[in-house]
Scaffold this motif. Structure first.
Motif, short mmCIF file in Angstrom:
data_model
loop_
_atom_site.label_atom_id
_atom_site.label_comp_id
_atom_site.label_asym_id
_atom_site.label_seq_id
_atom_site.Cartn_x
_atom_site.Cartn_y
_atom_site.Cartn_z
N ILE A 59 0.87 -1.17 0.00
CA ILE A 59 0.00 0.00 0.00
C ILE A 59 0.91 1.22 0.00
O ILE A 59 1.81 1.33 0.84
N HIS A 60 0.66 2.14 -0.93
CA HIS A 60 1.50 3.34 -1.02
C HIS A 60 1.59 4.09 0.30
O HIS A 60 0.61 4.18 1.05
N LYS A 61 2.77 4.62 0.56
CA LYS A 61 3.07 5.48 1.71
C LYS A 61 2.92 4.75 3.05
O LYS A 61 2.56 5.34 4.05
N THR A 62 3.24 3.46 3.04
CA THR A 62 3.25 2.68 4.28
C THR A 62 4.59 1.99 4.50
O THR A 62 4.69 1.12 5.36
N GLY A 63 5.61 2.33 3.73
CA GLY A 63 6.94 1.76 3.92
C GLY A 63 7.25 0.55 3.07
O GLY A 63 8.28 -0.09 3.26
N GLY A 64 6.41 0.22 2.11
CA GLY A 64 6.61 -0.98 1.31
C GLY A 64 7.85 -0.95 0.42
O GLY A 64 8.51 -1.96 0.22
N THR A 65 8.18 0.22 -0.12
CA THR A 65 9.38 0.32 -0.95
C THR A 65 10.62 0.02 -0.11
O THR A 65 11.53 -0.67 -0.56
N THR A 66 10.66 0.51 1.10
CA THR A 66 11.77 0.22 2.01
C THR A 66 11.87 -1.29 2.24
O THR A 66 12.97 -1.85 2.22
N LEU A 125 -5.32 9.64 7.49
CA LEU A 125 -5.04 11.05 7.22
C LEU A 125 -3.54 11.33 7.20
O LEU A 125 -3.07 12.18 6.43
N ASP A 126 -2.78 10.63 8.03
CA ASP A 126 -1.33 10.77 7.99
C ASP A 126 -0.80 10.27 6.65
O ASP A 126 0.08 10.88 6.04
N ARG A 127 -1.35 9.17 6.17
CA ARG A 127 -0.97 8.62 4.87
C ARG A 127 -1.30 9.60 3.75
O ARG A 127 -0.50 9.83 2.84
N PHE A 128 -2.48 10.23 3.82
CA PHE A 128 -2.89 11.21 2.82
C PHE A 128 -1.93 12.40 2.80
O PHE A 128 -1.47 12.82 1.73
N VAL A 129 -1.60 12.94 3.97
CA VAL A 129 -0.67 14.08 4.04
C VAL A 129 0.71 13.68 3.55
O VAL A 129 1.38 14.44 2.86
N SER A 130 1.13 12.47 3.86
CA SER A 130 2.42 11.99 3.37
C SER A 130 2.42 11.93 1.84
O SER A 130 3.40 12.32 1.20
N ALA A 131 1.34 11.44 1.27
CA ALA A 131 1.24 11.37 -0.20
C ALA A 131 1.24 12.78 -0.80
O ALA A 131 1.94 13.04 -1.79
#
Length: 186
Positions: free
Chosen positions: A16-23, A58-64
């Motif tokens: 899921i985008h912006k949850t650390g998956g790329t790391t 909402l934290d995920r939204f702001v991060s995106a």
């Protein structure tokens, strides 16, 4: 994003985008992944351990929003970004040709059927990332020697960005994320 087959140890990340998956893919698995599956869980992956990281909606939204401002050239307001996010007529699948399609792909609900989150054996919380990475590594038998954070954006708390009518709109849009993932709705 997509679901990825991770190798050695073999499992599946529901990314899921912006949850650390790329790391996780780049550093914890050191790039040992293949095949991505958009909007479905491949049948041959069904018996593998499947996991996802989730984040306060909402934290995920702001991060995106911050990520698109800092790294992807989006110059609109947070309200403009939210309008794209909540516009269900904009494609969110893997085709992503226009900037609105890319934004929508990054910001759909974590519980949207596209992610196949119901297939996850375990959910980990982004809010406790280091401890959760250690818990994941222990679960699958990976040695953990520090994990740098990829694709990080700088931003303040969601409370400083989202207020008034926008807060109500986004809470309604992400209502299922709040309810199903156990995050308290503001």
């Amino acid at each position: 994003m997509a679901n990825f087959r991770l190798h050695n140890p073999d499992c599946v990340i529901i990314h899921i985008h912006k949850t650390g998956g790329t790391t996780i893919r780049r550093h914890l698995w050191d790039g040992r992944f293949s095949g991505r599956s958009f909007g479905e869980m491949r049948p041959e992956w069904r018996n593998l351990y499947k996991f996802a990281f989730v984040r306060h909606p909402l934290d995920r939204f702001v991060s995106a929003y911050s990520y698109f401002n800092q790294h992807r050239g989006f110059k609109g307001t947070i309200e403009d970004f939210a309008a794209i996010t909540m516009n269900v007529t904009i494609d969110h699948t893997g085709t992503r040709r226009t900037k609105p399609e890319i934004i929508r792909h990054h910001t759909i609900q974590q519980t949207h059927r596209f992610y196949c989150l119901t297939e996850a054996d375990d959910l980990y919380r982004f809010e406790n990332y280091d401890a959760e990475i250690a818990r994941l590594a222990n679960k699958v038998g990976l040695a953990l020697d520090g994990v740098p954070h990829a694709n990080r954006s700088e931003h303040s708390t969601w409370e400083q960005h989202i207020t008034g009518p926008l807060l109500d709109q986004l809470c309604a849009f992400y209502a299922r994320d709040f309810a199903d993932l156990g995050y308290p709705s503001p």
